[in-house]
Design a protein around this motif. Structure first.
Motif, PDB file in Angstrom:
ATOM      1  N   GLY A 126      31.921  16.275  36.705  1.00 50.75           N
ATOM      2  CA  GLY A 126      30.986  17.392  36.678  1.00 50.75           C
ATOM      3  C   GLY A 126      29.635  16.992  36.100  1.00 50.75           C
ATOM      4  N   LEU A 127      29.644  16.212  35.022  1.00 53.40           N
ATOM      5  CA  LEU A 127      28.393  15.722  34.449  1.00 53.40           C
ATOM      6  C   LEU A 127      27.686  14.747  35.391  1.00 53.40           C
ATOM      7  N   VAL A 128      28.449  13.931  36.108  1.00 53.26           N
ATOM      8  CA  VAL A 128      27.830  13.014  37.082  1.00 53.26           C
ATOM      9  C   VAL A 128      27.114  13.814  38.168  1.00 53.26           C
ATOM     10  N   ALA A 129      27.742  14.871  38.641  1.00 53.02           N
ATOM     11  CA  ALA A 129      27.103  15.693  39.676  1.00 53.02           C
ATOM     12  C   ALA A 129      25.851  16.384  39.144  1.00 53.02           C
ATOM     13  N   VAL A 130      25.883  16.846  37.892  1.00 50.85           N
ATOM     14  CA  VAL A 130      24.711  17.492  37.299  1.00 50.85           C
ATOM     15  C   VAL A 130      23.549  16.500  37.186  1.00 50.85           C
ATOM     16  N   PHE A 131      23.831  15.300  36.694  1.00 53.38           N
ATOM     17  CA  PHE A 131      22.777  14.298  36.528  1.00 53.38           C
ATOM     18  C   PHE A 131      22.258  13.789  37.869  1.00 53.38           C
ATOM     19  N   SER A 132      23.068  13.881  38.915  1.00 52.77           N
ATOM     20  CA  SER A 132      22.662  13.302  40.204  1.00 52.77           C
ATOM     21  C   SER A 132      21.975  14.306  41.113  1.00 52.77           C
ATOM     22  N   TYR A 133      22.236  15.614  40.946  1.00 54.82           N
ATOM     23  CA  TYR A 133      21.757  16.570  41.935  1.00 54.82           C
ATOM     24  C   TYR A 133      20.840  17.646  41.356  1.00 54.82           C
ATOM     25  N   ILE A 134      20.610  17.644  40.077  1.00 51.20           N
ATOM     26  CA  ILE A 134      19.621  18.556  39.497  1.00 51.20           C
ATOM     27  C   ILE A 134      18.382  17.726  39.170  1.00 51.20           C
ATOM     28  N   VAL A 182      35.771  14.812  23.662  1.00 53.34           N
ATOM     29  CA  VAL A 182      34.434  14.308  23.297  1.00 53.34           C
ATOM     30  C   VAL A 182      34.187  12.952  23.940  1.00 53.34           C
ATOM     31  N   PHE A 183      35.206  12.115  23.962  1.00 52.71           N
ATOM     32  CA  PHE A 183      35.116  10.818  24.627  1.00 52.71           C
ATOM     33  C   PHE A 183      34.773  10.984  26.105  1.00 52.71           C
ATOM     34  N   SER A 184      35.402  11.943  26.764  1.00 52.57           N
ATOM     35  CA  SER A 184      35.142  12.177  28.192  1.00 52.57           C
ATOM     36  C   SER A 184      33.729  12.685  28.430  1.00 52.57           C
ATOM     37  N   VAL A 185      33.221  13.514  27.512  1.00 48.58           N
ATOM     38  CA  VAL A 185      31.852  14.031  27.668  1.00 48.58           C
ATOM     39  C   VAL A 185      30.836  12.903  27.549  1.00 48.58           C
ATOM     40  N   PHE A 186      30.984  12.053  26.531  1.00 46.60           N
ATOM     41  CA  PHE A 186      30.042  10.942  26.376  1.00 46.60           C
ATOM     42  C   PHE A 186      30.140   9.965  27.544  1.00 46.60           C
ATOM     43  N   PHE A 187      31.353   9.731  28.022  1.00 44.85           N
ATOM     44  CA  PHE A 187      31.497   8.848  29.180  1.00 44.85           C
ATOM     45  C   PHE A 187      30.856   9.480  30.415  1.00 44.85           C
ATOM     46  N   GLY A 188      30.980  10.807  30.533  1.00 43.91           N
ATOM     47  CA  GLY A 188      30.333  11.485  31.657  1.00 43.91           C
ATOM     48  C   GLY A 188      28.820  11.394  31.603  1.00 43.91           C
ATOM     49  N   VAL A 189      28.251  11.449  30.396  1.00 42.01           N
ATOM     50  CA  VAL A 189      26.800  11.302  30.265  1.00 42.01           C
ATOM     51  C   VAL A 189      26.362   9.895  30.667  1.00 42.01           C
ATOM     52  N   ALA A 190      27.117   8.883  30.215  1.00 40.26           N
ATOM     53  CA  ALA A 190      26.781   7.501  30.583  1.00 40.26           C
ATOM     54  C   ALA A 190      26.873   7.301  32.089  1.00 40.26           C
ATOM     55  N   LEU A 191      27.926   7.820  32.703  1.00 37.45           N
ATOM     56  CA  LEU A 191      28.043   7.701  34.158  1.00 37.45           C
ATOM     57  C   LEU A 191      26.998   8.541  34.875  1.00 37.45           C
ATOM     58  N   GLY A 192      26.597   9.666  34.267  1.00 34.48           N
ATOM     59  CA  GLY A 192      25.558  10.482  34.881  1.00 34.48           C
ATOM     60  C   GLY A 192      24.226   9.759  34.945  1.00 34.48           C
ATOM     61  N   VAL A 193      23.903   8.983  33.893  1.00 28.13           N
ATOM     62  CA  VAL A 193      22.660   8.198  33.924  1.00 28.13           C
ATOM     63  C   VAL A 193      22.720   7.152  35.036  1.00 28.13           C
ATOM     64  N   ILE A 194      23.894   6.521  35.202  1.00 27.81           N
ATOM     65  CA  ILE A 194      24.047   5.542  36.282  1.00 27.81           C
ATOM     66  C   ILE A 194      23.966   6.242  37.642  1.00 27.81           C
ATOM     67  N   GLY A 195      24.650   7.387  37.750  1.00 24.87           N
ATOM     68  CA  GLY A 195      24.617   8.111  39.015  1.00 24.87           C
ATOM     69  C   GLY A 195      23.228   8.629  39.364  1.00 24.87           C
ATOM     70  N   ALA A 196      22.406   8.952  38.351  1.00 21.68           N
ATOM     71  CA  ALA A 196      21.049   9.432  38.621  1.00 21.68           C
ATOM     72  C   ALA A 196      20.215   8.367  39.319  1.00 21.68           C
ATOM     73  N   SER A 197      20.404   7.119  38.946  1.00 18.88           N
ATOM     74  CA  SER A 197      19.658   6.040  39.605  1.00 18.88           C
ATOM     75  C   SER A 197      20.208   5.737  40.992  1.00 18.88           C
ATOM     76  N   TYR A 198      21.552   5.816  41.151  1.00 13.20           N
ATOM     77  CA  TYR A 198      22.141   5.563  42.472  1.00 13.20           C
ATOM     78  C   TYR A 198      21.851   6.692  43.448  1.00 13.20           C
ATOM     79  N   ALA A 199      21.535   7.900  42.953  1.00 15.77           N
ATOM     80  CA  ALA A 199      21.255   9.029  43.834  1.00 15.77           C
ATOM     81  C   ALA A 199      19.862   8.976  44.430  1.00 15.77           C
ATOM     82  N   CYS A 200      19.105   7.971  44.092  1.00 16.31           N
ATOM     83  CA  CYS A 200      17.750   7.812  44.634  1.00 16.31           C
ATOM     84  C   CYS A 200      17.753   6.725  45.702  1.00 16.31           C
TER      85      CYS A 200
END
Length: 349
Positions: A126-134, A182-200
């Motif tokens: 869910g965090l990956v989708a937020v970072f990639s599509y908003i 909490v571990f899953s949330v932080f991991f989701g943020v890290a993957l969201g930053v990676i996904g934000a760059s791949y979504a371009c």
């Protein structure tokens, strides 16, 4: 008549007995029916021999008279101790392995593990989708590199605290569940930053704004950036489902291959990280690295799945209190498969 005046002797059977007269000199020790005569009393249900010379009983008579109260027919007035029944052995305690437990317990353990895993993946993807599509969140993630650093540091800190600290935080409920989320949330943020760059499709630096800008080409014939993240999620889910079904249905036991998989993982990390210092910009190297990574973590996923599910043909399995460890191991395997599949899709565009 007795040889002593006034002594009438022992009258037995109406006759006089002289002292020292052979035959029935003393009725108590004679051959007739007396206390210890040939007719004798019965000890333990058998006739015993009378006293022998000197008034001493035989050895066999002593032995049988001593134990007359045990076994067989008891003599008059003998003591027969009550029979003592041994208590039944205690039932075996519950086993620490899932395959030896009741079927309902095993199914409950599996449901708990996969329920926790579902919540973890829902938070992360869910965090990956937020970072990639908003767009606003995507732009913030691309221009704030500290977000990745803080997230990775928090992930490693929580992982070390749960697995290595002497407090056994992984087995203390509900603290273990809180740390896992909490571990899953932080991991989701890290993957969201990676996904934000791949979504371009392309990242450009805007000199006027001093920010990185994401450029997407909706008319691109191939898979564009935004589509690649969704495609990587879909492929990851399909791979995980197929491998999980295979791990549960196959008769091959992979639970004993853990040391070999750990050695392969260590070699993979050390060798390819060192080689990546010189070949990190080589497209072929990165593609080979990603393909080997998918294969390795797919094997780890099969191994961890069989360790959780157990069964009659499984040599090893997790204990009933290790549901957090089981969910965490599956989560890490799935996340690494997603990262390598995303890398393969990004390199193939």
């Amino acid at each position: 008549m007795s040889g002593y005046p006034g002594y009438q002797g022992n009258q037995v059977g109406g006759g006089d007995l002289e002292m020292g007269q052979p035959g029935m000199a003393d009725a108590r020790f004679g051959q007739g029916a007396a206390y210890y005569g040939g007719g004798g009393s019965q000890y333990g249900g058998q006739q015993q021999q009378g006293y022998y010379g000197g008034g001493k009983p035989g050895k066999q008579q002593q032995h049988q008279a001593q134990y007359a109260g045990y076994g067989g027919q008891q003599a008059a007035g003998g003591y027969a101790p009550p029979q003592v029944q041994q208590p039944p052995p205690p039932p075996p305690g519950p086993s620490q392995y899932i395959q030896d437990m009741d079927l309902a317990v095993r199914h409950g353990f599996i449901r708990k593990v996969y329920g926790i895993l579902f919540v973890q993946l829902l938070l992360t993807f869910g965090l990956v989708a937020v970072f990639s599509y908003i767009p606003a969140v995507q732009s913030y993630a691309m221009n704030n590199s500290w977000l990745m650093g803080v997230s990775i540091a928090a992930v490693f800190a929580i992982l070390i605290a749960m697995t290595c600290c002497p407090g056994r935080l992984m087995y203390k409920s509900p603290l273990n569940m809180i740390l896992l989320m909490v571990f899953s949330v932080f991991f989701g943020v890290a993957l969201g930053v990676i996904g934000a760059s791949y979504a371009c499709d392309e990242m450009k630096y805007d000199l006027q704004q001093g920010l990185y800008v994401c450029v997407n080409n909706p008319d691109a014939p191939a898979v564009n950036g935004r589509m690649s993240v969704l495609l990587a999620m879909a492929i990851t889910i399909a791979v995980v489902v197929l491998l999980s079904v295979f791990a549960c249905q196959t008769r091959y036991d992979f639970t004993g291959s853990g040391p070999y998989l750990m050695a392969a993982l260590l070699i993979f990390i050390v060798f390819f990280m060192i080689a990546g210092i010189w070949l990190r910009f080589n497209k072929v190297y990165n593609l080979v690295y990603a393909c080997i990574g998918v294969l390795l973590f797919s094997a780890l996923l099969i191994w961890n799945t069989q360790m959780i599910v157990g069964g009659k043909n499984r040599k090893y399995s997790l204990g009933p209190d290790e549901y957090v460890a089981g969910a965490l191991s599956l989560y890490l395997d799935i996340i690494n498969i997603f990262l390598f599949i995303l890398s393969i899709i990004g390199l193939s565009r």
